[in-house]
Design an enzyme around this catalytic site. Structure first.
Site, PDB file in Angstrom:
ATOM      1  N   ASP A 101      -1.005 -44.425 -16.563  1.00 13.52           N
ATOM      2  CA  ASP A 101      -1.404 -45.262 -17.695  1.00 13.52           C
ATOM      3  C   ASP A 101      -2.010 -46.518 -17.091  1.00 13.52           C
ATOM      4  O   ASP A 101      -1.648 -46.928 -15.994  1.00 13.52           O
ATOM      5  CB  ASP A 101      -0.207 -45.565 -18.583  1.00 13.52           C
ATOM      6  CG  ASP A 101      -0.609 -45.884 -20.014  1.00 13.52           C
ATOM      7  OD1 ASP A 101      -1.761 -46.284 -20.238  1.00 13.52           O
ATOM      8  OD2 ASP A 101       0.232 -45.733 -20.917  1.00 13.52           O
ATOM      9  N   CYS A 102      -2.902 -47.135 -17.779  1.00 15.47           N
ATOM     10  CA  CYS A 102      -3.789 -48.168 -17.227  1.00 15.47           C
ATOM     11  C   CYS A 102      -3.211 -49.043 -16.118  1.00 15.47           C
ATOM     12  O   CYS A 102      -3.761 -49.101 -15.045  1.00 15.47           O
ATOM     13  CB  CYS A 102      -4.347 -48.995 -18.371  1.00 15.47           C
ATOM     14  SG  CYS A 102      -5.333 -48.002 -19.493  1.00 15.47           S
TER      15      CYS A 102
END
Length: 179
Positions: free
Chosen positions: A171-172
């Protein structure tokens, strides 16, 4: 049909760059207070898996060699808490994991052949005994292993058990907050 049209437009607009899209969100909506429930297909693991599978097929197309775009199913796994999601641990049993949190992901891997998967921010603590390099069992001793570095999830289950041969993304900011 919606995913097919979306991927046609995405491919036309970004024919050389950004051909990997963070979609669909196939977390099951376990808690209505989770701030991203509107992104999911609901609380039913089977229905979520069926809808996710068809969405992936629409996004990636039917050609085995040339994908229209790459769909990235997310957030793997047991992610249903928005506030503090970068520092929380999901505590689940193996039964709950296998019957509730994993089926939609497994369906997208096995039935749709999805090529990308996003690991969740959260850590995961289960009653599943993992194995070390010497094939000896151990349990995590820190209250959970971050999903982006969780060998049980990413190697034992995803790659070995389900046969996933695509790539995993965090995730980012997942890797920057892993410790």
């Amino acid at each position: 049909d919606v995913a097919w049209a979306t991927s046609d437009e995405a491919r036309a607009k970004n024919s050389r760059y950004n051909l990997s899209y963070y979609t669909p969100t196939i977390n099951v909506a376990r808690d209505p207070r989770w701030g991203r429930n509107e992104e999911t297909y609901g609380e039913d693991p089977y229905l979520t898996g069926e809808l996710g599978t068809e969405f992936v097929r629409g996004m990636e197309g039917e050609d085995e060699k040339y994908k229209k775009i790459i769909a990235t199913i997310k957030h793997f796994a047991a992610n249903n808490y928005e506030q503090g999601r970068q520092s929380t641990t999901s505590f689940v049993t193996e039964k709950n994991m296998r019957e509730y949190y994993l089926p939609a992901f497994e369906m997208c891997v096995r039935k749709a052949g999805v090529k990308s998967l996003m690991a969740a921010y959260n850590a995961l603590s289960t009653d599943i005994t993992e194995k070390d390099a010497n094939n000896k069992g151990y349990k995590d001793s820190h209250g959970g292993l971050p999903c982006a570095a969780n060998r049980m999830l990413l190697t034992d289950i995803l790659r070995t058990e389900w046969g996933f041969n695509g790539y995993v993304t965090s995730d980012c900011a997942g890797l920057s907050v892993i410790h």
